[in-house]
Every structure is written in structure tokens, then in C-alpha cells.
Design a protein around this motif. Sequence first.
Motif, PDB file in Angstrom:
ATOM      1  N   ALA A 169       0.836  -1.205   0.000  1.00 10.58           N
ATOM      2  CA  ALA A 169       0.000   0.000   0.000  1.00 10.58           C
ATOM      3  C   ALA A 169       0.866   1.249   0.000  1.00 10.58           C
ATOM      4  CB  ALA A 169      -0.928  -0.005   1.218  1.00 10.58           C
ATOM      5  N   ALA A 170       1.925   1.245   0.814  1.00  9.26           N
ATOM      6  CA  ALA A 170       2.848   2.386   0.842  1.00  9.26           C
ATOM      7  C   ALA A 170       3.544   2.530  -0.510  1.00  9.26           C
ATOM      8  CB  ALA A 170       3.877   2.195   1.952  1.00  9.26           C
ATOM      9  N   LEU A 202       8.479   2.521   5.083  1.00  3.49           N
ATOM     10  CA  LEU A 202       9.719   3.035   4.492  1.00  3.49           C
ATOM     11  C   LEU A 202      10.270   2.082   3.442  1.00  3.49           C
ATOM     12  CD1 LEU A 202      11.242   4.598   7.685  1.00  3.49           C
ATOM     13  CD2 LEU A 202      10.963   5.789   5.501  1.00  3.49           C
ATOM     14  N   GLN A 203      10.183   0.793   3.693  1.00  5.99           N
ATOM     15  CA  GLN A 203      10.609  -0.175   2.678  1.00  5.99           C
ATOM     16  C   GLN A 203       9.801   0.005   1.397  1.00  5.99           C
ATOM     17  OE1 GLN A 203      10.119  -3.950   4.650  1.00  5.99           O
ATOM     18  NE2 GLN A 203      12.032  -3.777   5.799  1.00  5.99           N
ATOM     19  N   GLY A 204       8.496   0.223   1.553  1.00  9.01           N
ATOM     20  CA  GLY A 204       7.623   0.367   0.392  1.00  9.01           C
ATOM     21  C   GLY A 204       7.907   1.620  -0.410  1.00  9.01           C
ATOM     22  N   ILE A 205       8.054   2.760   0.285  1.00  9.65           N
ATOM     23  CA  ILE A 205       8.237   4.009  -0.463  1.00  9.65           C
ATOM     24  C   ILE A 205       9.633   4.088  -1.072  1.00  9.65           C
ATOM     25  CG2 ILE A 205       6.477   5.219   0.872  1.00  9.65           C
ATOM     26  CD1 ILE A 205       8.645   6.663   2.385  1.00  9.65           C
ATOM     27  N   LEU A 206      10.630   3.504  -0.425  1.00 11.86           N
ATOM     28  CA  LEU A 206      11.975   3.519  -0.999  1.00 11.86           C
ATOM     29  C   LEU A 206      12.083   2.545  -2.171  1.00 11.86           C
ATOM     30  CD1 LEU A 206      14.051   3.792   2.295  1.00 11.86           C
ATOM     31  CD2 LEU A 206      13.693   5.578   0.569  1.00 11.86           C
ATOM     32  N   ARG A 207      11.347   1.448  -2.120  1.00 10.14           N
ATOM     33  CA  ARG A 207      11.296   0.537  -3.269  1.00 10.14           C
ATOM     34  C   ARG A 207      10.642   1.224  -4.453  1.00 10.14           C
ATOM     35  NH1 ARG A 207       7.395  -3.553  -4.513  1.00 10.14           N
ATOM     36  NH2 ARG A 207       6.484  -3.368  -2.412  1.00 10.14           N
ATOM     37  N   ALA A 208       9.589   2.010  -4.177  1.00  8.49           N
ATOM     38  CA  ALA A 208       8.929   2.749  -5.261  1.00  8.49           C
ATOM     39  C   ALA A 208       9.898   3.736  -5.898  1.00  8.49           C
ATOM     40  CB  ALA A 208       7.704   3.481  -4.716  1.00  8.49           C
TER      41      ALA A 208
END
Length: 431
Positions: A169-170, A202-208
Motif C-alpha cells: 500500500a505504501a 519506508l521499505q515500500g516508499i523507498l522501493r517505489a
Amino acid sequence: MEHKDHTVTPLSLLDTDLYKFTMQQAVLQHFPGVEGTYRFTHRDKDVYFTRECFDRFRRSAAQFDKLKLTKEERAWLEKACPYFETSYLDYLEAYRFNPDQLRLRFEPIPEDKERNERGDLSARGRIQIEAVGPWQETILWEVPLMACLSEIYFTTVDTDWDYEGQEDAAYQKATVLLQADCVFNEFGTRRRRSARTQELVLQGILRAERDHPGRGKVNGTSNVFFAMKFNVNPVGTIAHEWFMGVGAQKGYEHANGTALELWEKTYPNALLIALTDTFSTEAFYKDFLANKHFAEHWTGLRQDSGDPFVYAPRAKEIYQQLGVDHTKKIIIYSDALNVDKALQLKKQCDELGFKCAFGIGTSLSNDFKKKSSGGSEKSKALNMVIKLSSVDGKPTVKISDEITKNTGDPTTVEYVKELFGIPVTKEDEVS
């Protein structure tokens, strides 16, 4: 961090928002030894804690004194935050939370009073929290206490949720923002559902960001521990409590200008984003217009209450009155943001010529659905704050741009409103 006894403590002394440290250094410089009292407010009057939640929270807070700055963390701070003086880092390395500064109380609701007296852990009630001591020490309690209480609440009282899909979701939210060329920061520490949630986000947004290079930017996180862990910028500057404390100590008539002047003495060439709404943004502009230096030297402004869509047009007018090129300035938006609102504000700022960035908190770190609803019903975050309530016994207040929602002593609120020509109404809500 959850321990074997089910208590929850921060992951590190750095597991808090950067602006607590930047303000602590300024308080040490300008107000050493001044007493500061912080007080908790839970705004949702129909949402209750339980005795079990409170007992676990109290045991958790008692363990905060075990936190200390490590040599590795200090070395990282020296490089990541060059505006911290050696003397301050020495102070922070020696700093320990003092649980004796806390006044914690559980107040059962009337219908559960007998259950509470019997020791029934399911008894419902409200929690009172105060931190009393030197301002330079009590300033660090706010963020980790709220993060701790939120995590305990969502593992004892409201357990109708799970982590499924949180990172994705992030990722999806960040992807939309990045593809719209938005610059944004993760600001979710205070009301996060848990430390694990913030890490997943943070993992999600940095992966994006890795998947969408060259589009927008994840500028960093307000959480200093996670900034170090993920090798991103720690971000944040100044909060309302600085202006509130300065107003109580130095007088309210020019509190905004005085607060900016003192801040500049500590940070002459860094961290110069001015928070405008402590006593209302229009009150802020009176001191801003009276001293062109602020408009010229400070990097930009932060919007944190009121209608965000009237903010940039008004800021442009102010800069134009002063003959300062607003296109070289930035507006940081940080009030209850979600993706859609950020996209609309980005469009407006582009049209007006402002640079802009977004600090997104709860909608990243506490955006959950009720598991029992199959994902159709939102699981609400706690609507809580811990605010500076006095310095050296003088009450502090926050008016904000939501002019019927004020924080602090009612008499002082009325005085400050009259001073700045803000209507005092019967609907005023003092929390």
C-alpha cells in the motif's frame, strides 16, 4: 521494540523525530534550566483505553531510562546533521530519560469504576500523562511516548487488523506521488501503529523510488533511527512548542519574530523552514512583514492547519509585498495529508510558481482496515497529541489556523486571540 514482558520501548534513543533534537539544542542554548511541562490530550472522547493497556504503557515508560546514544549513532549524527555542535552531542550522549518526570494516571469511566477497583484489566477509561522537569529534558518525551502508547493500544484494545498489504500500500501511494513529480517525506513516527509498520512503510516508499528513478523524490524521514538504518535524510526543523515556549517566556506580541531570531542564532544557515500557524498564520505575517530579512533568508514556510488551498496564494502575496521572489521559496505541507490532497496542492503550487514538498504521517504509518470487515471498513488511528503546556509555570498556548480549536489555558488563549485580533467565540474548543 516489544519485550518478553509485552512492554514496548523505542528501538533507540534516535527512534523519534529529528525536530525534537534540533529544538533540544536550541532550548539548551537559549533556555537552560527552564522548567517545561508537557500534557497529553486524547481528542476522541468515545474511544477508551483499558486498564491492561495503561498498565503495560506504565511499565514500558519506566524502561525508557535504558535508552542511550551509541558511539555508532553519534558518529552518524556528526555526518548526517552537521548543525549539531560537539557540546550538544556530548549532552545527548550523556542524556537518559528520567521516568520520575512522568505523572501517569488511569481514570476509569463511571460505569467501569467498580471493575477497575476489582483489578479487572478490561476496565475502560482515559489516560492522563504529564512530563514535568527541565524543558531541555522533557522535550524528548512527546514522540516516543505517543508511538509507544499507540502500539500498545493496537495490541491490547483494538486488535482487529493485521500487517497484510502494508508495504505494498505504501509502495502504491509513493508511486502515484513520484509519478506526479512530488517531493515528500515520511512523517509517521508519533501516531504510527507500530515500529514494524513504519519500517514496512519506508521499505515500500523507498522501493517505489528505486522503481521510478527521475520522477519526484523521497526526500527522507523524520525518524532519525530509520534515517540511519535506511541511509536516507533525517528531515525536520521546528515545531509549535518552540513558538509556544518563546511566547510564554518573552511575550506574545512579537513571539513569532523573537522565535525566528533565536532559532537563527542556533541555526544561522540551516533548518530555516518557518512554521507559521502557532498563533495563526496572519499573526505570523505581522512579524514576517516587519522584518524583510526573514523572508529573504529563510528557505520557506510550513503549513500545518487550516485550509491548505488558501495558504500558497496568501504566501505569494506576502512575498510580493516584501519584494522577495517567491519562486525561490518552498512550502512544506504537513497537515493530515493523503495522496489526493498532495496532488492537488502540487498542482496549485506549480501554477503559482512555488516549490513544494509534503510531510506525510498518519496516512502512511497508520492506514489500516478492520480485518473483520474484509477490508471495507477503516481501522481508525488514535487522535492524540502531547503538547507543551507551560514553561517555568507560565501557560503556553497554540491557536493555529483552525481558530475554534485551541490548546492551552483558556484565559491565555483569550488574551492571545485578542492581542492578534482573532475572534473569541463561544465555540472555541480548548484542549
